[in-house]
Design an enzyme around this catalytic site. Structure first.
Site, short mmCIF file in Angstrom:
data_model
loop_
_atom_site.label_atom_id
_atom_site.label_comp_id
_atom_site.label_asym_id
_atom_site.label_seq_id
_atom_site.Cartn_x
_atom_site.Cartn_y
_atom_site.Cartn_z
N LYS A 25 0.84 -1.21 0.00
CA LYS A 25 0.00 0.00 0.00
C LYS A 25 0.87 1.25 0.00
O LYS A 25 0.57 2.24 -0.67
CB LYS A 25 -0.91 0.02 1.24
CG LYS A 25 -2.03 -1.02 1.16
CD LYS A 25 -3.39 -0.37 0.99
CE LYS A 25 -4.47 -1.39 0.65
NZ LYS A 25 -4.90 -2.15 1.81
N LYS B 251 -4.28 -11.91 -7.96
CA LYS B 251 -5.57 -12.17 -7.31
C LYS B 251 -6.64 -11.18 -7.74
O LYS B 251 -6.33 -10.07 -8.18
CB LYS B 251 -5.40 -12.15 -5.79
CG LYS B 251 -5.18 -10.76 -5.23
CD LYS B 251 -5.52 -10.70 -3.75
CE LYS B 251 -5.44 -9.25 -3.31
NZ LYS B 251 -6.06 -8.92 -2.06
N LYS C 239 -10.14 -5.32 -5.60
CA LYS C 239 -10.71 -4.06 -6.06
C LYS C 239 -9.66 -3.11 -6.61
O LYS C 239 -9.85 -2.51 -7.65
CB LYS C 239 -11.47 -3.38 -4.90
CG LYS C 239 -12.97 -3.53 -5.09
CD LYS C 239 -13.73 -3.26 -3.83
CE LYS C 239 -13.54 -4.39 -2.85
NZ LYS C 239 -14.42 -4.39 -1.72
P1 TYM Z 1 -10.98 -7.11 2.43
O1 TYM Z 1 -12.11 -6.15 2.53
O2 TYM Z 1 -9.82 -6.76 1.57
O3 TYM Z 1 -11.49 -8.51 1.96
C1 TYM Z 1 -12.55 -9.15 2.64
C2 TYM Z 1 -12.38 -10.65 2.64
O4 TYM Z 1 -12.35 -11.15 1.30
C3 TYM Z 1 -11.20 -11.95 1.13
N1 TYM Z 1 -10.68 -11.79 -0.25
C4 TYM Z 1 -10.26 -12.80 -1.00
N2 TYM Z 1 -10.20 -14.12 -0.75
C5 TYM Z 1 -9.72 -14.91 -1.74
N3 TYM Z 1 -9.33 -14.44 -2.97
C6 TYM Z 1 -9.38 -13.12 -3.24
N4 TYM Z 1 -9.01 -12.69 -4.44
C7 TYM Z 1 -9.86 -12.24 -2.24
N5 TYM Z 1 -10.04 -10.90 -2.17
C8 TYM Z 1 -10.54 -10.65 -0.94
C9 TYM Z 1 -10.18 -11.42 2.13
O5 TYM Z 1 -9.21 -12.39 2.44
C10 TYM Z 1 -11.07 -11.09 3.30
O6 TYM Z 1 -11.32 -12.25 4.06
N6 TYM Z 1 -8.47 -6.62 6.64
C11 TYM Z 1 -9.69 -7.12 6.10
C12 TYM Z 1 -10.96 -6.62 6.81
C13 TYM Z 1 -10.95 -6.83 8.27
C14 TYM Z 1 -11.05 -8.08 8.96
C15 TYM Z 1 -11.00 -7.76 10.33
C16 TYM Z 1 -11.18 -9.39 8.52
C17 TYM Z 1 -10.83 -5.85 9.21
N7 TYM Z 1 -10.87 -6.42 10.44
C18 TYM Z 1 -11.07 -8.76 11.31
C19 TYM Z 1 -11.25 -10.39 9.50
C20 TYM Z 1 -11.19 -10.07 10.86
C21 TYM Z 1 -9.77 -6.71 4.65
O7 TYM Z 1 -9.28 -5.68 4.26
O8 TYM Z 1 -10.50 -7.50 3.89
#
Ligand code: TYM
Length: 331
Positions: free
Chosen positions: A113, A196, A199
């Site tokens: 990032k 992967k 967004k």
């Molecule tokens: P975020 O918003 O980027 O993504 C949400 C969830 O989707 C999964 N994900 C994927 N899994 C497989 N392949 C992909 N291409 C893919 N893109 C997204 C992510 O692994 C995630 O599970 N940090 C987290 C949000 C968060 C969180 C938490 C999650 C904040 N606090 C506490 C669990 C527990 C995030 O940015 O996810």
């Protein structure tokens, strides 16, 4: 109902895509049947990229409607918005006191990032993993359904739990474990030749995309000129197509195209057509329900209010105990 606690969340930075769905949300839907689940919308985390105030509530409602459309049931799971539970911030502060800048600086998502947004390498971005740890530990969650890209953040959350326990000679926090729908960490690939689906990579198939859009996106997926020799290894772009097929299609379908690959008779056009077909089949019922759930804002707000109350209750209980352990007066 098992008493083990599950927590997970998603940042509201747009609509849910297939990576979110297959990496995380379908586990939520499965786990709510057996566990005590908290699923939230990580709107504080989304502040690292400075969204406009007028978009904040709309973005959270979008994810909430999509959660419901995917089958998360507010009668079974607690659904809430992160910023409604201010208790999290106090725990975040305590965890930050025990987390070292060296280890935060080594987190790859931070480094990535910082590379992508060099003008906005803020402290929130740096301490992203401790806020995530606070999200999890405030409910003393045992399981966290996530995709492969969250492995390092989860390692940090476990470190936070362990370190707190060590410093205060307690076993208060369980070490949260990653949960994967079919056992293995999943990375849903992008179909544009990149690693992967994500967004910020602009390569997503969204749950809100209609059939025509899905077909168009899949038909545009990057391929190559085809295998030149039988049984050759698949290059990444082709492997991505097969991985996606492994997620949405039947094993027989995958086997069929695998054999075509191995004897060099594969036609990517046919494979993509089949892939799009199978994707649409999985997505269609969800797609239809998104429209239905989005239209009732009052209902969405009610669900978020009830969820916030339950989440705050659980967080406050943990926080009181944490304050006592650290040496502060409980509230
Ligand atoms: P975020 O918003 O980027 O993504 C949400 C969830 O989707 C999964 N994900 C994927 N899994 C497989 N392949 C992909 N291409 C893919 N893109 C997204 C992510 O692994 C995630 O599970 N940090 C987290 C949000 C968060 C969180 C938490 C999650 C904040 N606090 C506490 C669990 C527990 C995030 O940015 O996810």
């Amino acid at each position: 109902m098992e008493n083990e606690i599950v927590l997970s969340g998603i940042r509201p930075t747009g609509n849910l895509h297939l990576g979110n769905y297959f990496g995380a949300v379908r586990s939520f839907v499965k786990m709510q049947e057996e566990y005590n689940c908290y699923f939230f919308i990580a709107d504080w985390h989304s502040l690292t990229t400075h969204p406009k105030p007028e978009n904040i509530q709309r973005s959270a409602r979008t994810i909430l409607a999509e959660y419901l459309a995917c089958g998360i049931d507010p009668e079974k799971a607690t659904i809430y918005i992160q910023s409604d539970v201010h208790e999290t911030i106090e725990l975040y502060l305590y965890l930050n006191m025990n987390t070292y800048i060296g280890e935060l600086g080594r987190v790859t998502t931070f480094k990535e990032k910082a590379r992508r947004q060099p003008d906005n390498v803020n402290a929130g971005l740096f301490t992203y993993p401790t806020l995530m740890a606070a999200d999890i530990l405030q409910h003393r969650a045992k399981w966290v359904p996530v995709g492969k890209d969250q492995e390092q953040n989860m390692e940090m959350a476990r470190k936070c739990a362990r370190r707190f326990n060590n410093i205060y000679q307690t076993e208060f926090f369980p070490e949260p474990q990653n949960y994967y729908f079919s056992g293995d960490a999943l990375k849903v690939p992008g179909l544009d030749g990149s690693g992967k689906m994500g967004k910020s990579d602009g390569n997503c198939i969204f749950l809100i995309d209609d059939e025509k859009v899905v077909r168009k996106k899949v038909m545009r997926a990057v391929t190559d000129s085809g295998p030149q020799t039988p049984n050759s290894p698949k290059p990444e772009v082709i492997q991505n197509l097969f991985t996606m097929m492994g997620i949405v299609s039947t094993p027989d379908t995958v086997k069929y195209f695998d054999e075509k690959w191995n004897d060099c008779s594969i036609r990517y056009g046919d494979m993509k057509k089949q892939l799009a077909e199978d994707m649409v089949r999985v997505m269609q019922p969800i797609h239809e329900r998104i429209v239905e759930f989005s239209s009732n804002e009052e209902r969405l707000d009610r669900i978020a209010r009830v969820g916030a109350e339950k989440a705050r209750e659980s967080a406050a209980r943990t926080l009181n105990e944490v304050r006592r352990i650290i040496g502060f007066r409980p509230y």
